[in-house]
Scaffold this motif. Structure first.
Motif: not given
Length: 328
Positions: A70, A73, A78-80, A137, A140, A159
């Motif tokens: 987290w 990200g 970007s939470h890829w 990456g 996302e 998130s």
């Protein structure tokens, strides 16, 4: 210049991804090397780790995945990283339960399940990186991007729960069969054969469905690049009989894994596969809604919906022929 920057970003993300799970791995290795076989001689920390393998796995997930991923990200906007790790976390958990000191199990069942999980992980990882053009990456998940826009300034904390904590509950529940397999020692049975067959069928169906989808997307990209009209829907191969054969294959895999646990007297563990099916039903609705919002394929997709099974492969209905007859 742009290509060099892209290569640099790809290398950086690959390094981050490989380093990310090391805290949990190093801690677990240290525990395995320093715990004592005598439960009375264990320190309070090692005793807890020894007696509660499932809870320890959740602690690893919470701090190493939820908190660390987290934070990364948000630093990268970007939470890829959860996507490629979704394909390997079940394999890591299967191996984790197998080597835990308190584990007890049928050796052949354990080895076969871990081998099957390796095949599943390899297939899913291959499909993920093939879809992402072998980049780490690059983007996302589109659902996360949509939620980012939906929640705006609250996304920084939403998130954590929407992407990470929710997936901890989901993944830890879904992988409970691994825990059962490595805590119950029982002789081989016919249900193990059934479970193997269902798991293998799921892997094979998902592989071919994803490959056919990839070929369709590649062909459309080539058509678009040459200025030709693109194909609105994929209706060949497995997609002729199911609108989401890849999801069907994925469900077969998890239900097959649940059969292993059921055969060991833990039928309640099917709840994980059931929840996964409900989640895929929701994802299916999102995907189809997205398809119908694209003007160039909306009408063709509506016809596709009328004639083709949603998940379970089946013969096409006669709706399309009836439509054609009315048109003529």
């Amino acid at each position: 210049m742009g290509k060099t920057k892209s290569n640099h970003s790809n290398l950086k993300n690959a390094i981050i991804a490989f380093l990310a799970p090391l805290p949990s791995i190093f801690f677990y290795m240290y525990f395995l090397n320093h715990y004592s076989d005598s439960e009375h001689s264990l320190s309070s920390l090692w005793s807890w780790c020894y007696q509660h393998p499932f809870l320890l796995a959740n602690v690893f997930f919470f701090f190493n995945i939820n908190v660390m991923f987290w934070a990364i990200g948000h630093l990268q906007s970007s939470h890829w990283m959860i996507d490629p790790y979704w394909t390997v976390i079940p394999l890591l958990l299967a191996y984790y339960y197998a080597i835990h000191p308190i584990a007890t199990y049928n050796m052949w069942r354990s080895r076969i399940v871990i081998m099957l999980t390796f095949l599943w992980s390899l297939r899913l990882s291959h499909n993920y990186f093939r879809r992402e053009n072998w980049q780490w990456g690059a983007r996302e998940d589109w659902r996360f991007t949509d939620m980012r826009q939906q929640y705006g300034k609250n996304w920084w904390w939403v998130s954590f729960f929407a992407i990470y904590f929710a997936q901890q509950i989901f993944l830890m529940g879904l992988t409970l069969p691994y825990y059962t397999i490595h805590t119950v020692e029982a002789p081989w049975s016919i249900w193990d054969i059934v479970a193997i067959a269902v798991c293998l069928a799921g892997i094979v169906v998902a592989y071919y469905a994803d490959t056919q989808l990839h070929e369709f997307s590649t062909k459309n990209a080539e058509l678009k690049a040459s200025g030709k009209p693109i194909l609105p829907t994929l209706e060949d191969g497995l997609w002729k009989y199911s609108r989401h054969p890849n999801y069907f294959g994925e469900q077969l895999w998890w239900w097959g894994l649940g059969i292993f646990a059921w055969s060991l007297g833990q039928g309640w563990i099917f709840v994980g596969a059931f929840v996964n099916t409900l989640c895929l039903a929701y994802v299916t609705a999102l995907v189809e809604e997205r398809m119908l919002k694209q003007p160039f394929r909306a009408e063709a997709y509506r016809q596709y919906q009328k004639t083709t099974s949603v998940w379970i492969p089946w013969f096409k209905s006669s709706s399309l022929e009836e439509t054609k007859d009315k048109t003529n």
